[in-house]
Write a protein that holds these residues in place. Structure first.
Motif, mmCIF file in Angstrom:
data_model
loop_
_atom_site.group_PDB
_atom_site.id
_atom_site.type_symbol
_atom_site.label_atom_id
_atom_site.label_comp_id
_atom_site.label_asym_id
_atom_site.label_seq_id
_atom_site.Cartn_x
_atom_site.Cartn_y
_atom_site.Cartn_z
ATOM 1 N N LEU A 8 2.412 -0.606 -2.579
ATOM 2 C CA LEU A 8 2.627 -0.155 -1.202
ATOM 3 C C LEU A 8 4.086 0.284 -1.082
ATOM 4 C CD1 LEU A 8 0.887 -3.066 0.768
ATOM 5 C CD2 LEU A 8 -0.143 -0.940 -0.070
ATOM 6 N N LYS A 9 4.300 1.533 -0.717
ATOM 7 C CA LYS A 9 5.654 2.067 -0.551
ATOM 8 C C LYS A 9 5.971 2.109 0.937
ATOM 9 C CE LYS A 9 6.670 6.441 -1.143
ATOM 10 N NZ LYS A 9 6.891 7.768 -1.762
ATOM 11 N N LEU A 10 6.849 1.219 1.388
ATOM 12 C CA LEU A 10 7.117 1.050 2.810
ATOM 13 C C LEU A 10 8.591 1.295 3.133
ATOM 14 C CD1 LEU A 10 5.057 -2.234 3.190
ATOM 15 C CD2 LEU A 10 4.396 -0.005 4.054
ATOM 16 N N GLU A 125 -3.527 -3.622 7.084
ATOM 17 C CA GLU A 125 -4.649 -4.430 6.600
ATOM 18 C C GLU A 125 -4.273 -5.179 5.321
ATOM 19 O OE1 GLU A 125 -9.127 -3.770 4.747
ATOM 20 O OE2 GLU A 125 -8.082 -2.097 5.739
ATOM 21 N N ARG A 126 -3.589 -4.489 4.404
ATOM 22 C CA ARG A 126 -3.217 -5.123 3.142
ATOM 23 C C ARG A 126 -2.110 -6.160 3.313
ATOM 24 N NH1 ARG A 126 -6.143 -1.214 2.578
ATOM 25 N NH2 ARG A 126 -7.254 -0.639 0.678
ATOM 26 N N GLU A 128 -1.702 -7.943 6.014
ATOM 27 C CA GLU A 128 -2.344 -9.105 6.641
ATOM 28 C C GLU A 128 -3.064 -9.953 5.594
ATOM 29 O OE1 GLU A 128 -2.292 -10.446 9.559
ATOM 30 O OE2 GLU A 128 -1.019 -8.935 10.510
ATOM 31 N N ARG A 129 -3.723 -9.297 4.657
ATOM 32 C CA ARG A 129 -4.400 -10.038 3.588
ATOM 33 C C ARG A 129 -3.386 -10.783 2.731
ATOM 34 N NH1 ARG A 129 -8.952 -6.487 0.568
ATOM 35 N NH2 ARG A 129 -9.047 -8.437 -0.592
ATOM 36 N N LEU A 130 -2.233 -10.156 2.519
ATOM 37 C CA LEU A 130 -1.193 -10.793 1.720
ATOM 38 C C LEU A 130 -0.613 -12.011 2.440
ATOM 39 C CD1 LEU A 130 0.212 -10.366 -0.992
ATOM 40 C CD2 LEU A 130 1.953 -9.029 0.207
ATOM 41 N N LEU A 131 -0.420 -11.887 3.765
ATOM 42 C CA LEU A 131 0.093 -13.009 4.556
ATOM 43 C C LEU A 131 -0.882 -14.183 4.558
ATOM 44 C CD1 LEU A 131 1.667 -11.203 7.631
ATOM 45 C CD2 LEU A 131 2.883 -12.702 6.046
ATOM 46 N N ALA A 132 -2.165 -13.856 4.689
ATOM 47 C CA ALA A 132 -3.191 -14.899 4.738
ATOM 48 C C ALA A 132 -3.528 -15.445 3.358
ATOM 49 C CB ALA A 132 -4.449 -14.348 5.401
ATOM 50 N N GLU A 133 -3.000 -14.769 2.289
ATOM 51 C CA GLU A 133 -3.303 -15.141 0.904
ATOM 52 C C GLU A 133 -4.813 -15.207 0.689
ATOM 53 O OE1 GLU A 133 -1.238 -18.708 -0.027
ATOM 54 O OE2 GLU A 133 0.747 -17.779 0.057
ATOM 55 N N ARG A 134 -5.507 -14.216 1.259
ATOM 56 C CA ARG A 134 -6.964 -14.144 1.186
ATOM 57 C C ARG A 134 -7.357 -13.215 0.035
ATOM 58 N NH1 ARG A 134 -7.579 -12.333 5.812
ATOM 59 N NH2 ARG A 134 -8.205 -10.172 5.452
ATOM 60 N N ASP A 135 -7.642 -13.806 -1.140
ATOM 61 C CA ASP A 135 -8.001 -13.034 -2.333
ATOM 62 C C ASP A 135 -6.947 -11.982 -2.652
ATOM 63 O OD1 ASP A 135 -10.389 -14.459 -2.415
ATOM 64 O OD2 ASP A 135 -11.404 -13.027 -1.109
ATOM 65 N N CYS A 136 -5.686 -12.289 -2.394
ATOM 66 C CA CYS A 136 -4.620 -11.310 -2.581
ATOM 67 C C CYS A 136 -3.372 -12.008 -3.115
ATOM 68 C CB CYS A 136 -4.324 -10.612 -1.248
ATOM 69 S SG CYS A 136 -3.318 -9.143 -1.390
ATOM 70 N N GLU A 137 -2.754 -11.421 -4.131
ATOM 71 C CA GLU A 137 -1.580 -12.022 -4.758
ATOM 72 C C GLU A 137 -0.412 -11.037 -4.759
ATOM 73 O OE1 GLU A 137 -2.572 -13.207 -8.669
ATOM 74 O OE2 GLU A 137 -4.177 -14.583 -8.055
ATOM 75 N N THR A 157 -2.057 -7.524 -5.884
ATOM 76 C CA THR A 157 -3.326 -7.594 -6.605
ATOM 77 C C THR A 157 -4.340 -8.332 -5.747
ATOM 78 O OG1 THR A 157 -2.170 -7.675 -8.732
ATOM 79 C CG2 THR A 157 -4.463 -8.403 -8.707
ATOM 80 N N TRP A 158 -5.526 -7.773 -5.613
ATOM 81 C CA TRP A 158 -6.561 -8.467 -4.857
ATOM 82 C C TRP A 158 -7.915 -8.297 -5.528
ATOM 83 C CZ3 TRP A 158 -4.595 -3.841 -2.959
ATOM 84 C CH2 TRP A 158 -5.508 -2.822 -2.741
ATOM 85 N N GLU A 159 -8.858 -9.123 -5.116
ATOM 86 C CA GLU A 159 -10.195 -9.095 -5.701
ATOM 87 C C GLU A 159 -11.098 -8.209 -4.866
ATOM 88 O OE1 GLU A 159 -11.540 -13.085 -6.080
ATOM 89 O OE2 GLU A 159 -10.285 -13.499 -7.838
ATOM 90 N N VAL A 160 -11.800 -7.319 -5.558
ATOM 91 C CA VAL A 160 -12.723 -6.393 -4.894
ATOM 92 C C VAL A 160 -14.128 -6.693 -5.402
ATOM 93 C CG1 VAL A 160 -13.370 -3.977 -4.598
ATOM 94 C CG2 VAL A 160 -10.952 -4.610 -4.696
#
Length: 398
Positions: A8-10, A125-126, A128-137, A157-160
């Motif tokens: 992600l380039k922010l 979205e990504r 938020e997933r990173l903050l929640a550590e929901r299948d995301c590293e 990295t996340w699981e799809v």
């Protein structure tokens, strides 16, 4: 479940001059350390630790420089113009206060927390997933300046979940058309290449003018501009191919074009930027399709390219050469031995979608039905070519 890694380039939000200067100093320090380490032999470099180097950088930053130069980068590069600061997943954190996201990471002046500009729901979205550590590293964080703007480049990295595909989507790539995607049953989408060839020639003409005038810095800027434009085109084409694959519940099959630039091409064609294979960004398109498919839980498969454009998708007959040719391809048109006509690129995409590729000898001159060649000594090896289409097998065999 598939594990997918992306970046992600922010942009940094409202970055002031003081922090920008701090970032610049950090980059100068990491670049100086990297070039200092390059003067050391690779054997000595492997035994280095942060305690053995003298640098104003914090250990999290200097350790990452040492780690990178112990690898292949330290063997390939002789001097770094810029070495962007990078930290591993343990040394940066993501925060959210209200609706504002920020990252904290080490700099030359210690750990700093800087807000980020998140302009779309895709990034939000990504994060938020990173903050929640929901299948995301978290992966690494790299600090970069691109055309005067500072960015935080985050690797995650996340699981799809894998998707079970019931269809095959063949994609034929070329220059007249960038890509043609087709299912086994003929549903298709075309991506024309006329505008790309036209702009390639415009860039080529402008490059010649700049070279003649000796304006080499402007030439470099033009080359970067052309590369950015072509990457944007490939992003659009790959996104639409993956969208089509999702719509028909299909994995994607492509030709293996390894070594295509070493194939024979006339000097006239090579000198034309609109036709030369050396300006054809086929691998960039393939790579973008592959990672977008991974993010969708699907897979990209590669198949041999031999004869996909010279074969009738209905019967498996290969076009022969010479005045008594059985079937032929002429420009955008493919003509079968019975007079059947169709778009040549669509015919190739259909072949890729239906068949797993040829194993015929390259010296084959005559048009021969695949089914009739299976038992012979120099025919198809393994399954018949159109083994993915049982109905066509019966039609050819009857």
């Amino acid at each position: 479940m598939k594990r997918v890694t992306t970046t992600l380039k922010l942009k940094f939000l409202d970055l002031n001059a003081v922090k920008a200067e701090m970032f610049a100093q950090t980059v100068c320090a990491t670049t100086a350390l990297a070039n200092e380490l390059l003067r050391i032999s690779p054997k000595e470099r492997k035994a280095l630790t942060t305690a053995k180097v003298v640098t104003p950088l914090k250990s999290a930053l200097s350790n990452q420089v040492i780690r990178v130069l112990k690898g292949k980068a330290g063997q390939r590069v002789k001097h770094f113009k810029v070495f962007w600061p990078e930290v591993n997943n343990q040394n940066w954190k993501l925060h959210k206060v209200g609706s504002t996201y920020s990252v904290s990471f080490p700099t030359i002046q210690g750990d700093k927390r800087v807000p980020l500009e998140v302009g779309s729901s895709y990034y939000a979205e990504r994060l938020e997933r990173l903050l929640a550590e929901r299948d995301c590293e978290r992966g690494t964080l790299k600090l970069m300046q691109i055309r005067g703007v500072w960015y935080a480049v985050l690797s995650i990295t996340w699981e799809v979940p894998e998707v079970k595909s019931t269809e095959r989507l063949g994609v034929d790539r070329g220059q007249n058309r960038l890509a043609v995607a087709a299912t086994r049953w003929g549903r298709s989408v075309f991506f024309g290449g006329g505008e790309v060839a036209h702009r390639r020639r415009r860039f080529q003409k402008r490059r010649a003018q700049l070279q003649q005038a000796g304006k080499y810095r402007a030439l470099k800027r033009l080359e970067r501009k052309e590369a950015r434009w072509m990457r944007a085109v490939n992003h659009t084409v790959s996104r639409r191919i993956v969208r089509f694959a999702n719509a028909v519940n299909a994995d994607v099959w492509m030709e293996d074009l390894s070594g295509i630039r070493q194939s024979r091409q006339s000097q006239k064609a090579r000198s034309d930027a609109g036709k030369s294979r050396h300006t054809w960004s086929y691998y960039d398109l393939e790579w973008k399709v592959a990672y977008k498919l991974e993010m969708a839980g699907r897979t990209l498969h590669k198949r041999p390219a031999a004869y996909t454009s010279k074969t009738d998708h209905r019967t498996g007959l290969i076009c022969s050469a010479g005045p008594e040719a059985i079937g032929k391809r002429s420009g955008h048109l493919f003509t079968g031995q019975d007079g059947y006509c169709c778009d040549a690129d669509w015919n190739a995409a259909m072949n890729i979608a239906q068949w797993d590729g040829f194993s015929c000898p390259l010296s084959l001159k005559e048009a021969l039905p695949v089914i009739g060649r299976v038992g012979s000594g120099d025919g198809v090896v393994g399954n018949p070519l159109n083994s993915m289409n049982p109905s066509q097998l019966q039609a050819v065999g009857s």
